[in-house]
Scaffold this active site. Sequence first.
Site, PDB file in Angstrom:
ATOM      1  N   THR A 190     -43.662  35.220 -80.463  1.00  0.00           N
ATOM      2  CA  THR A 190     -44.122  36.525 -79.955  1.00  0.00           C
ATOM      3  C   THR A 190     -43.126  37.534 -80.469  1.00  0.00           C
ATOM      4  OG1 THR A 190     -45.087  35.677 -77.914  1.00  0.00           O
ATOM      5  CG2 THR A 190     -44.231  37.896 -77.801  1.00  0.00           C
ATOM      6  N   ARG A 218     -57.124  31.722 -71.932  1.00  0.00           N
ATOM      7  CA  ARG A 218     -55.728  31.628 -71.471  1.00  0.00           C
ATOM      8  C   ARG A 218     -54.947  32.916 -71.824  1.00  0.00           C
ATOM      9  NH1 ARG A 218     -50.352  31.990 -73.874  1.00  0.00           N
ATOM     10  NH2 ARG A 218     -48.958  30.747 -72.586  1.00  0.00           N
ATOM     11  N   GLY A 220     -50.912  34.406 -71.454  1.00  0.00           N
ATOM     12  CA  GLY A 220     -49.536  34.038 -71.103  1.00  0.00           C
ATOM     13  C   GLY A 220     -48.797  35.187 -70.450  1.00  0.00           C
ATOM     14  N   THR A 241     -39.867  35.527 -74.761  1.00  0.00           N
ATOM     15  CA  THR A 241     -40.658  34.713 -75.674  1.00  0.00           C
ATOM     16  C   THR A 241     -40.594  33.275 -75.187  1.00  0.00           C
ATOM     17  OG1 THR A 241     -41.040  34.113 -77.992  1.00  0.00           O
ATOM     18  CG2 THR A 241     -38.745  34.328 -77.306  1.00  0.00           C
ATOM     19  N   GLY A 244     -45.271  30.994 -71.884  1.00  0.00           N
ATOM     20  CA  GLY A 244     -45.577  32.082 -70.973  1.00  0.00           C
ATOM     21  C   GLY A 244     -45.765  31.646 -69.532  1.00  0.00           C
TER      22      GLY A 244
HETATM   23  N1  ASP Z   1     -44.950  33.911 -74.561  1.00  0.00           N
HETATM   24  C1  ASP Z   1     -46.095  33.699 -75.410  1.00  0.00           C
HETATM   25  C2  ASP Z   1     -47.215  33.142 -74.602  1.00  0.00           C
HETATM   26  O1  ASP Z   1     -46.977  32.316 -73.749  1.00  0.00           O
HETATM   27  C3  ASP Z   1     -45.843  32.796 -76.543  1.00  0.00           C
HETATM   28  C4  ASP Z   1     -44.465  32.816 -77.136  1.00  0.00           C
HETATM   29  O2  ASP Z   1     -43.727  33.741 -76.952  1.00  0.00           O
HETATM   30  O3  ASP Z   1     -44.084  31.872 -77.829  1.00  0.00           O
HETATM   31  O4  ASP Z   1     -48.343  33.484 -74.861  1.00  0.00           O
END
Ligand code: ASP
Length: 330
Positions: A190, A218, A220, A241, A244
Amino acid sequence: MKRRKFLKKSSLSTAGILSAPVLASCKSEPKTETAISPTKTIKPIVICTWNFLNASAKAWEVLSNSGSSLDAVEAGVMVEEADVNNQTVGVGGRPDREGRVTLDACIMDKDANCGAVLCMENIAHPISVARKVMEETPHVILAGKGAELFAYQQGFEKTNLLTEQSKKEWEEWKKTSKYETIINIENHDTIGMLAIDENGDIAGACTTSGMGYKMAGRVGDSPIIGAGLFVDNEVGGATATGVGEEVVRTVGSFLIVELMRQGKSPQEACEEGVRRIMKKNEGREDFQIGFIAVNKKGETGGYCVHPGFTYREYSEKGHENKSVESFYQS
Ligand code: ASP
């Protein structure tokens, strides 16, 4: 409408959560310094997750031309949203398990105005739609088809987000995945970005295609104010990040800001935020969590755990071994 008043895994340790002070030091010095107290001055600053150098360069360009932190973070993360080679954000993002690319984003300014879009398809720049939600509607969040419709009404163009590369990989995934719902460790990232402008005002943005091959629908942490991003202009800002679901459970970014309000440095706050999540997940090795933060003084911090790096290991080594922090600063 009147503007609201309220309103990879361990490669992280080398790629790192990038602190844009690094970048800032490569560029010309900001033109102005801003007094935020009689005794302290800060300079504009931008930090972002991972090594998204082009994104932080763009944000820096805005800041160094006296732009606002809000404009800087929007322009910065848009670079990654437009990059078809970044399969974690915007165009080129990995699809859900049904083959649809659904995007999440949120943005927050110095006055606690915020906007978000969730699970939105066919729009290349969700961060800009989130900003429009913030500025042009009485709402904070628009989701799914409603968000997409709003985007068209605001003049955004319909864009195919699924690139050939992401489609090919998804088709491969379908052959081998058994179609199970798992919290994987590989297919997510992210961009979260925080900036302070020359007025000393903080803003943040967070945008993602979410976890690769997620279940349809879904969402996050990334577009959830308080979880994936939080800014309090009196204190600082934080963004997350990683998995989530875990960040939502702890209202992670809000937690980091509150820890800073209580006196922790950005670094200490990020470490504590990660520690709280890992404590609830002792022994698990299948996920990655990271936070970055900046405080009102312009101090920054970042901390991340990643696969193979369990809570136990974190306890033993985390504070001593800076190389696992996935954070660096000039
Ligand atoms: N936080 C993001 C999510 O869960 C993904 C990530 O940051 O890797 O959608």
